[in-house]
Design an enzyme around this catalytic site. Structure first.
Site, short mmCIF file in Angstrom:
data_model
loop_
_atom_site.label_atom_id
_atom_site.label_comp_id
_atom_site.label_asym_id
_atom_site.label_seq_id
_atom_site.Cartn_x
_atom_site.Cartn_y
_atom_site.Cartn_z
N TYR A 153 6.12 0.73 -12.55
CA TYR A 153 6.32 2.10 -12.03
C TYR A 153 7.79 2.43 -11.80
O TYR A 153 8.13 3.56 -11.48
CB TYR A 153 5.54 2.31 -10.71
N LYS B 147 2.35 -5.35 -8.96
CA LYS B 147 1.59 -5.88 -10.11
C LYS B 147 2.51 -6.46 -11.17
O LYS B 147 3.60 -5.95 -11.40
CB LYS B 147 0.76 -4.76 -10.76
N ASP C 140 0.75 1.01 -2.80
CA ASP C 140 0.48 0.40 -4.10
C ASP C 140 1.59 0.75 -5.08
O ASP C 140 1.84 1.93 -5.34
CB ASP C 140 -0.85 0.94 -4.66
N HIS D 88 -1.73 -6.79 -13.88
CA HIS D 88 -1.91 -5.35 -14.11
C HIS D 88 -2.99 -5.05 -15.15
O HIS D 88 -3.72 -4.08 -15.05
CB HIS D 88 -0.57 -4.74 -14.55
N1 LIG Z 1 -3.80 -0.53 -11.92
C1 LIG Z 1 -3.64 0.46 -12.79
O1 LIG Z 1 -3.66 0.27 -14.01
C2 LIG Z 1 -3.47 1.84 -12.25
C3 LIG Z 1 -3.18 2.03 -10.92
N2 LIG Z 1 -3.02 3.30 -10.42
C4 LIG Z 1 -2.67 3.43 -8.98
O2 LIG Z 1 -3.53 4.41 -8.38
C5 LIG Z 1 -2.75 5.46 -7.84
C6 LIG Z 1 -3.50 6.78 -7.87
O3 LIG Z 1 -3.82 7.19 -9.18
P1 LIG Z 1 -3.03 8.32 -10.00
O4 LIG Z 1 -3.30 8.04 -11.42
O5 LIG Z 1 -1.63 8.39 -9.55
O6 LIG Z 1 -3.74 9.67 -9.67
P2 LIG Z 1 -4.58 10.39 -8.52
O7 LIG Z 1 -5.98 10.50 -9.01
O8 LIG Z 1 -4.31 9.80 -7.20
O9 LIG Z 1 -3.95 11.85 -8.61
C7 LIG Z 1 -2.62 12.13 -8.27
C8 LIG Z 1 -2.40 13.62 -8.44
O10 LIG Z 1 -3.20 14.34 -7.49
C9 LIG Z 1 -2.36 15.21 -6.72
N3 LIG Z 1 -2.94 15.24 -5.39
C10 LIG Z 1 -2.87 14.29 -4.42
N4 LIG Z 1 -3.59 14.65 -3.34
C11 LIG Z 1 -4.14 15.84 -3.61
C12 LIG Z 1 -4.96 16.72 -2.89
N5 LIG Z 1 -5.39 16.44 -1.66
N6 LIG Z 1 -5.32 17.90 -3.47
C13 LIG Z 1 -4.90 18.20 -4.72
N7 LIG Z 1 -4.11 17.42 -5.45
C14 LIG Z 1 -3.73 16.22 -4.92
C15 LIG Z 1 -0.98 14.59 -6.79
O11 LIG Z 1 0.02 15.56 -6.63
P3 LIG Z 1 1.19 15.46 -5.50
O12 LIG Z 1 1.84 14.13 -5.64
O13 LIG Z 1 2.09 16.59 -5.86
O14 LIG Z 1 0.50 15.63 -4.19
C16 LIG Z 1 -0.98 14.08 -8.22
O15 LIG Z 1 -0.74 15.14 -9.11
C17 LIG Z 1 -1.49 5.42 -8.71
O16 LIG Z 1 -0.44 6.21 -8.19
C18 LIG Z 1 -1.25 3.94 -8.79
O17 LIG Z 1 -0.67 3.48 -7.58
C19 LIG Z 1 -3.22 4.40 -11.22
C20 LIG Z 1 -3.49 4.26 -12.56
C21 LIG Z 1 -3.62 2.96 -13.18
O1 LIG Z 2 -0.74 1.58 -13.69
C1 LIG Z 2 -0.61 2.38 -14.60
C2 LIG Z 2 -0.87 3.76 -14.46
O2 LIG Z 2 -1.87 4.12 -15.37
C3 LIG Z 2 -1.45 4.13 -16.67
C4 LIG Z 2 -2.57 4.45 -17.56
O3 LIG Z 2 -3.72 3.71 -17.28
C5 LIG Z 2 -0.74 2.87 -17.04
O4 LIG Z 2 0.38 3.33 -17.68
C6 LIG Z 2 -0.25 1.98 -15.97
O5 LIG Z 2 -0.70 0.71 -16.18
#
Ligand SMILES: NC(=O)C1=CN([C@@H]2O[C@H](COP(=O)(O)OP(=O)(O)OC[C@H]3O[C@@H](n4cnc5c(N)ncnc54)[C@H](OP(=O)(O)O)[C@@H]3O)[C@@H](O)[C@H]2O)C=CC1
Ligand SMILES: O=C1CO[C@H](CO)[C@@H](O)[C@@H]1O
Length: 316
Positions: free
Chosen positions: A50, A79, A45, A110
């Protein structure tokens, strides 16, 4: 352990677990993708916003040319941030070129809010701190995205951060139905009504921030930490699993896809090892009862858009 596939409303398959890449830096995301491929991940994703699509594309090109995976095994999601219907194709082509694939599996709007970019590619704000928006209806954006499907550039389309009323409007006009709504889901923001509403209409929910985004740039010391939640911890110890694995399995047992982000191969492997146990219905209910409608990004990211008519969080 092998990946489970979900069948989308158009008959295509999407791996239920994917790798998130928001905040994965350009100089680390390539290795993360390659390690993830070795572990077994096939769903990735990303987003225009990003700023790592090129590096992800480079890594995918490498694993494809090494013969480690075939294109049809991969499920690549990106997205569209800027909603102007006139620029959908241009914006898509930028992502498409960076990802270097002959098609994209899933292209999402998005956010329903038509945000404007500033000159650095960030989101433009006015003097009061509110996002500068455009007068664009996401239905017009969606219709342009459907043309990308007709042209074979995209296999499926969907949305992200939409509420049920906004989805209903899309369903009312869609020629290619949205296969997923990608939204924040975890035990402190369970979204049960929206997930069920979507399930009834054959729209799969993809859960983002399943750990409530531990590395979000605006995290505060006194914010709740799901990995330390006593209920989650006690369920984890019963199954001999980690709290992180229980948080992911919660999404899986709701019938959703989930896309945890990690750049650490050990944690990526831990997050992948969730298909050899299952939560009981009572455990799912007790996790759902932890809901406190706490969104990881409401103050920092969404607050400046709270007065926009398409702000999605006043409705389920
Ligand atoms: N459509 C939208 O608006 C959005 C989409 N997203 C998508 O969703 C994905 C996931 O959400 P995100 O907000 O990044 O956060 P997550 O909830 O996936 O958390 C990520 C964090 O958790 C840590 N982590 C990962 N695995 C573990 C584990 N097993 N134990 C402890 N810590 C862990 C990572 O560290 P490390 O990398 O060091 O392992 C990082 O600090 C995003 O990366 C993106 O692709 C997110 C937000 C908004
Ligand atoms: O995908 C994303 C990650 O999350 C953030 C907060 O919601 C946004 O910045 C962005 O749209």
């Amino acid at each position: 352990m092998s990946l489970r596939l979900l069948t989308l409303s158009n008959g295509r398959k999407m791996p239920q677990l994917g790798l998130g890449t928001w905040k994965s830096k350009p100089d680390e995301v390539g290795n993360a993708v390659k390690s993830a491929i070795d572990i077994g991940y096939r769903h990735f994703d990303t987003a225009y916003a990003y700023f790592n699509e090129k590096e992800i594309g480079d890594a995918l090109k490498e694993v494809l040319s090494d013969g480690k995976v075939k294109r049809e095994e991969l499920f690549i999601v990106t997205k569209l941030l800027y909603l102007s219907p006139e620029s959908v194709r241009k914006n898509f082509m930028e992502s498409y070129k960076k990802l270097q694939l002959d098609y994209i599996d899933l292209y999402l709007i998005h956010t329903p809010i038509p945000l404007q970019a500033d000159e650095t590619g960030g989101l433009k704000k006015d003097e009061t701190g509110a996002y500068v928006t455009d007068d664009i209806d996401y239905l017009d954006t969606y219709k342009e995205m459907e043309k990308l499907v007709d042209d074979g550039l995209v296999k499926s389309i969907g949305v992200s951060n939409f509420n049920h009323k906004q989805l209903e409007r899309i369903l009312g006009v869609a020629k290619h139905k949205p296969v997923t709504n990608q939204i924040e889901v975890h035990p402190y923001f369970t979204r049960t009504k929206l997930i069920n509403w979507c399930l009834e209409r054959n729209i799969i929910t993809t859960c983002y921030s399943p750990f409530a985004s531990l590395d979000r740039p605006w995290a505060k010391d006194d914010d709740p930490n799901l990995l330390k939640d006593q209920v989650v911890k006690s369920i984890a110890s019963k199954h001999n699993k980690t709290p992180a694995q229980v948080l992911l399995r919660f999404c899986i047992d709701l019938g959703c896809a989930v896309i945890p982000k990690s750049v650490n191969p050990g944690r990526m492997k831990e997050n992948f090892e969730i298909f050899n146990f299952k939560l009981t219905p009572e455990e799912v209910t007790s996790i759902q009862s932890l809901n406190r409608n706490w969104m990881m990004s409401v103050d920092a990211f969404w607050h400046p858009a709270r007065n926009h008519p398409f702000y999605p969080f006043n409705e389920f």
